[in-house]
Design a protein around this motif. Structure first.
Motif, PDB file in Angstrom:
ATOM      1  N   TRP A  15       0.871  -1.194   0.025  1.00 11.79           N
ATOM      2  CA  TRP A  15      -0.018  -0.133   0.182  1.00 11.79           C
ATOM      3  C   TRP A  15       0.847   1.313   0.040  1.00 11.79           C
ATOM      4  O   TRP A  15       0.447   2.320  -0.707  1.00 11.79           O
ATOM      5  N   GLU A  16       1.886   1.211   0.924  1.00 10.46           N
ATOM      6  CA  GLU A  16       2.726   2.290   0.883  1.00 10.46           C
ATOM      7  C   GLU A  16       3.532   2.494  -0.390  1.00 10.46           C
ATOM      8  O   GLU A  16       3.541   3.741  -1.080  1.00 10.46           O
ATOM      9  N   ASN A  17       4.272   1.479  -0.938  1.00 14.22           N
ATOM     10  CA  ASN A  17       5.072   1.804  -2.165  1.00 14.22           C
ATOM     11  C   ASN A  17       4.027   2.105  -3.570  1.00 14.22           C
ATOM     12  O   ASN A  17       4.696   2.784  -4.112  1.00 14.22           O
ATOM     13  N   ASP A  18       2.939   1.537  -3.490  1.00 13.87           N
ATOM     14  CA  ASP A  18       2.057   1.952  -4.696  1.00 13.87           C
ATOM     15  C   ASP A  18       1.176   3.194  -4.328  1.00 13.87           C
ATOM     16  O   ASP A  18       0.441   3.492  -5.296  1.00 13.87           O
ATOM     17  N   GLU A  19       1.414   3.730  -3.262  1.00 17.04           N
ATOM     18  CA  GLU A  19       0.700   5.105  -2.959  1.00 17.04           C
ATOM     19  C   GLU A  19      -0.839   4.759  -3.183  1.00 17.04           C
ATOM     20  O   GLU A  19      -1.576   5.590  -3.905  1.00 17.04           O
ATOM     21  N   GLN A 110       3.173   3.676  13.398  1.00 15.19           N
ATOM     22  CA  GLN A 110       2.083   2.967  14.180  1.00 15.19           C
ATOM     23  C   GLN A 110       0.778   2.934  13.431  1.00 15.19           C
ATOM     24  O   GLN A 110       0.176   2.000  13.196  1.00 15.19           O
ATOM     25  N   LEU A 111       0.435   4.056  12.654  1.00 14.45           N
ATOM     26  CA  LEU A 111      -0.766   4.129  11.991  1.00 14.45           C
ATOM     27  C   LEU A 111      -0.500   3.512  10.788  1.00 14.45           C
ATOM     28  O   LEU A 111      -1.671   2.759  10.229  1.00 14.45           O
ATOM     29  N   LYS A 112       0.652   3.475   9.980  1.00 12.32           N
ATOM     30  CA  LYS A 112       0.762   2.450   9.071  1.00 12.32           C
ATOM     31  C   LYS A 112       0.597   0.901   9.432  1.00 12.32           C
ATOM     32  O   LYS A 112       0.081   0.134   8.741  1.00 12.32           O
ATOM     33  N   ASP A 119      -3.852   9.265   3.637  1.00 10.53           N
ATOM     34  CA  ASP A 119      -2.798   9.732   2.473  1.00 10.53           C
ATOM     35  C   ASP A 119      -1.733  10.439   3.111  1.00 10.53           C
ATOM     36  O   ASP A 119      -1.822  11.761   3.408  1.00 10.53           O
ATOM     37  N   TYR A 120      -0.709   9.623   3.237  1.00  6.99           N
ATOM     38  CA  TYR A 120       0.509  10.230   4.151  1.00  6.99           C
ATOM     39  C   TYR A 120       1.130  11.322   3.282  1.00  6.99           C
ATOM     40  O   TYR A 120       1.986  11.877   4.010  1.00  6.99           O
ATOM     41  N   ILE A 729      -7.686  -6.451  -4.226  1.00  8.91           N
ATOM     42  CA  ILE A 729      -9.070  -6.075  -3.789  1.00  8.91           C
ATOM     43  C   ILE A 729      -9.453  -4.725  -4.005  1.00  8.91           C
ATOM     44  O   ILE A 729     -10.631  -4.316  -4.193  1.00  8.91           O
ATOM     45  N   LEU A 730      -8.575  -3.915  -3.758  1.00 14.73           N
ATOM     46  CA  LEU A 730      -8.596  -2.317  -3.858  1.00 14.73           C
ATOM     47  C   LEU A 730      -9.111  -1.954  -5.289  1.00 14.73           C
ATOM     48  O   LEU A 730      -9.868  -0.757  -5.406  1.00 14.73           O
ATOM     49  N   ASP A 731      -8.957  -2.879  -6.165  1.00 14.68           N
ATOM     50  CA  ASP A 731      -9.416  -2.477  -7.649  1.00 14.68           C
ATOM     51  C   ASP A 731     -10.796  -3.011  -7.714  1.00 14.68           C
ATOM     52  O   ASP A 731     -11.678  -2.560  -8.898  1.00 14.68           O
TER      53      ASP A 731
END
Length: 804
Positions: A15-19, A110-112, A119-120, A729-731
């Motif tokens: 999730w982080e790498n793909d934003e 911690q949130l991650k 949206d960091y 699944i996000l798609d």
């Protein structure tokens, strides 16, 4: 076997790498949805269980809305300036700046780790110079537009924290941060003209979607009241006029019963009358003693009544010319109304007790029994009692006399009708280090001079001395290189303001900056503010909700009035999360020793279990008692979900599960919209029980079920979706339900006779009354004397009742 640690790490990294959760400004096709979580105070080294209670529902809503096709803005930041962070830095022996920077990195990590879909890329702290530049800019606009001013005032002061506090920061007479008693002091104070916005704030309160009790708390804090402001002439013992005092009253109907006038001990009229007051030493002693009492103590109804007679001066009641005594009374506050009150002992219990103590006469002007206590407004208005001892108004009903008496006051020039508010202007400066410096200087020639906007931000200087000086001045007053400067207007010698802004400053507009967090030229681009608009749903705690939301309303209204933002309403909907309590019913917090670390739960059970367990304990807005009891049930539930991969049979939607799945989609959708995660979890458990009983689930049923569960358990469901369907699944899109298929067609219709249950029959849900009667007759299982039926009560789809 499901390895939650590796799965969670895998998906959080992806999730982080793909934003995947990055919002898009001006999305060409998707409608916007702005979800705001009240950013955490960066005053601790880690998150606590209350953060899980507050953040997870907002995250679930954000994930749900993305599935529904929305362009979701779900940002995060840190509330970093002010006493909480400064006190924590002092406690741990570190520089506040370093403490905040390290603490915020920990919070974000911690949130991650909780799988939060923020949206960091838009994250910031209120102590970042790039951010507080615009907090200072807003203050300059307030100053330039006459909404900020500095003057001596009576304010709440915490001797322990050595700083001025607003009323909101000292509720109950205690410092909001250290818990010590608050006193009243006279200081040079920066005020913001919040009271001027009272009516606009009430408009915000009316429009926002929020729990009624929270809206009522805000209305009470604003304290709107309509009444009459009346002039009482003041005379000396010889009857010579030496001034006047104006009083505000909402009970003009009682004016003929005035037997004394009470002044706030701080009322400036006392100083003007000093030459005529015979007991000035006693008066000053009373003023000194009052200054040591908090506003809360002074307003308390249960404390002993105290006062001081002003010997040698009197007030004249304009309606009857009677001379009455003047008293100082600590229950009269200088910031409300005029700081003077007409006292009518027979119709105000506080005045009644005061008059009894000081042997002041009483005059009854409205009928009722006043032998032991006052007949107050609520009682005499409810009964619409008759007036008495009130001149031409005697014998009239109160409700009829009241407007006529107000008209008489206005017509004779004795006063005017006014609207008053208990809301005060906001004391805006603090005598501490860790806050936004005020962008102004003091010049002997030019007075108060604002910095030029091009010189913002005015940076907070470095120091290792965080304590105020002996006079209670800010630590900045000790930094001579910072204090001594040149006037931007005349170039002469000047000195900077050494107080700093309160921690509320940065949190009073932060949602606006999220719309355009990296803009160095403007607070935020106007078109971006217009696109994202008002926050659709704002979640967070309830402890500070009254003051924070009112401050937010105030700043948003001001910025709207100067054309800086496109709407008066910062938030469309505000929801407050309940508290997490320990076994004794006390609030769990990072500052107490009763807290349970979320990380302990996560390390043992996994993130998805922690997310679901804390929200299965109670609804979002309800407080819950933390317990490990039941957590194994969540573990068992997710274990069963994982094993659904082993019982996949067929494609499509089976006839056996069609109704249950459609009903689940409808139920879950409504629950996510309203943050009812506990009932959403329950509905998922009921559906799973049905699936396990039947021994199979189709591929399409599993696909839809995983999407429904994803906002609650995003890691497991993402992994399963990839394993079974080979996709992210996000798609996917949120499943749709068919209303006609949310309930089974046949049901057992209860049959009553004279309200008593006689049995049931299986009928179609759409059956009519006539068809139901024929069905009952045809089956013959329930004997009813239809010839004796007088009335039939039929509720379609619910019940039929025969009255015989």
């Amino acid at each position: 076997m499901y390895d939650f640690k590796s799965v969670e790490k895998k998906w959080q990294n992806k999730w982080e790498n793909d934003e995947r959760f990055k919002a898009v400004d001006f999305h060409p096709t998707k409608p916007k949805f702005y979800i705001l979580y009240e950013f955490p105070n960066v005053s601790g080294k880690s998150l606590h269980m209350g953060h899980l209670k507050g953040t997870i529902p907002a995250d679930a809503l954000a994930r749900y809305k993305r599935f529904k096709g929305y362009n979701v803005l779900f940002p995060i930041g840190g509330d970093a300036f002010g006493l909480p962070a400064e006190n924590a830095a002092i406690k741990y022996g570190t520089d506040p700046k370093d403490f905040v920077e390290n603490g915020f990195k920990t919070i974000i990590a911690q949130l991650k780790g909780l799988g939060m879909s923020f949206d960091y890329s838009r994250a910031f702290c209120t102590s970042d110079p790039e951010y507080y530049k615009w907090t200072q800019w807003i203050f300059l606009q307030l100053l330039k537009n006459g909404k900020a001013y500095k003057q001596k005032g009576t304010v709440n002061y915490c001797e322990h924290c050595q700083t001025v506090l607003s009323n909101e920061d000292s509720q109950g007479g205690k410092c909001d941060r250290c818990g010590n008693d608050v006193i009243q002091v006279n200081r040079d104070v920066w005020f913001l003209k919040m009271k001027e916005y009272a009516e606009k704030l009430l408009g915000n309160v009316d429009r926002i979607q929020m729990a009624d009790y929270l809206k009522e708390a805000q209305r009470n804090w604003i304290g709107k009241s309509e009444g009459v402001q009346v002039k009482f002439q003041i005379v000396d013992e010889s009857g010579k006029n030496i001034g006047e005092v104006e009083i505000f009253t909402t009970c003009i109907e009682t004016i003929y019963g005035v037997t004394f006038v009470s002044l706030a001990p701080e009322n400036e009229l006392v100083e003007k009358l000093e030459p005529f007051i015979k007991n000035m030493n006693e008066v000053k002693d009373y003023q000194r003693k009052t200054a040591l009492r908090s506003e809360f103590e002074r307003k308390s109804q249960v404390k002993e009544k105290t006062g001081c007679l002003l010997e040698g001066v009197y007030a004249i009641n304009p309606v009857n010319g009677k001379k009455v005594k003047l008293f100082l009374a600590d229950f009269v506050l200088n910031g409300y109304g005029t700081g003077a009150v007409m006292a009518v002992p027979t119709h105000d219990q506080r005045d009644f007790e005061f008059a009894e103590k000081f042997n002041i006469p009483m005059i009854q002007v409205i009928e009722g029994d006043v032998s032991k206590c006052a007949v107050e407004k609520s009682e005499y208005l409810e009964k619409n009692s008759l007036m008495m001892n009130s001149g031409e108004f005697s014998g009239m009903k109160v409700k009829d006399a009241k407007p006529l008496m107000a008209e008489m006051i206005v017509k004779n020039g004795w006063g005017k009708k006014v609207v008053n508010y208990s809301l005060k202007d906001w004391p805006f400066n603090r005598q501490r280090y860790w806050g936004e410096p005020f962008p102004v200087v003091f010049c002997e020639k030019c007075g108060i001079v604002p910095l030029e906007e091009k010189d913002l931000p005015l940076l907070l200087p470095k120091t290792h001395d965080y304590m105020p000086n002996a006079n209670g001045d800010s630590p900045l007053s000790k930094i001579h290189d910072f204090v001594n400067c040149t006037c931007p207007k005349c170039g002469g010698k000047a000195r900077r303001e050494t107080d700093t802004m309160p921690n509320w400053a940065g949190s009073s507009w932060y949602w606006l900056r999220y719309c355009d967090p990296h803009n160095s030229e403007k607070l935020a681009d106007f078109d971006k503010l217009k696109y994202w608009g008002s926050v659709d749903v704002y979640t967070g705690g309830t402890e500070h909700i009254t003051r924070h939301v009112l401050y937010a309303f105030f700043w948003q209204n001001f910025l709207y009035d100067i054309g800086a933002v496109p709407t008066r309403d910062p938030f469309i909907r505000k929801m407050g999360s309940g508290l997490v309590l320990d076994s004794e019913g006390k609030k769990m917090s990072k500052s107490s020793i009763n807290g349970v670390s979320p990380q302990e739960v996560i390390d043992k059970y996994g993130v998805d279990v922690a997310r679901m367990h804390v929200h299965f304990l109670a609804g979002y807005e309800d407080s819950c008692q933390w317990t490990y009891s039941g957590i194994e049930g969540i573990v068992g539930f997710l274990d069963k979900v994982w094993k659904l991969q082993d019982i996949i049979k067929g494609d499509g939607i089976s006839e056996e599960h069609e109704v249950e799945l459609n009903a689940l989609i409808k139920k879950i959708s409504d629950d996510y919209e309203n943050l009812k995660l506990n009932t959403a979890i329950s509905a998922c458990m009921i559906f799973l029980k049905k699936i396990k009983a039947d021994g199979y689930i189709t591929r399409e049923e599993l696909r839809q079920f995983l999407i429904l569960l994803n906002p609650l358990a995003p890691h497991m469901t993402s992994e399963m979706y990839e394993l079974v369907f080979g996709k992210d699944i996000l798609d996917a899109s949120w499943p749709e339900y068919d209303e006609k298929k949310t309930t089974k067609d046949d049901f057992n219709l209860p049959i009553q006779v004279n309200g008593k249950m006689r049995g049931t029959i299986l009928v179609p849900r759409s059956i009519s009354q006539e068809e139901a009667i024929e069905k009952i007759k045809a089956e013959g299982k329930i004997q009813i004397d239809f010839d004796g039926v007088k009335k039939i009560i039929f509720v379609p789809g619910r019940i039929i009742n025969f009255i015989i």
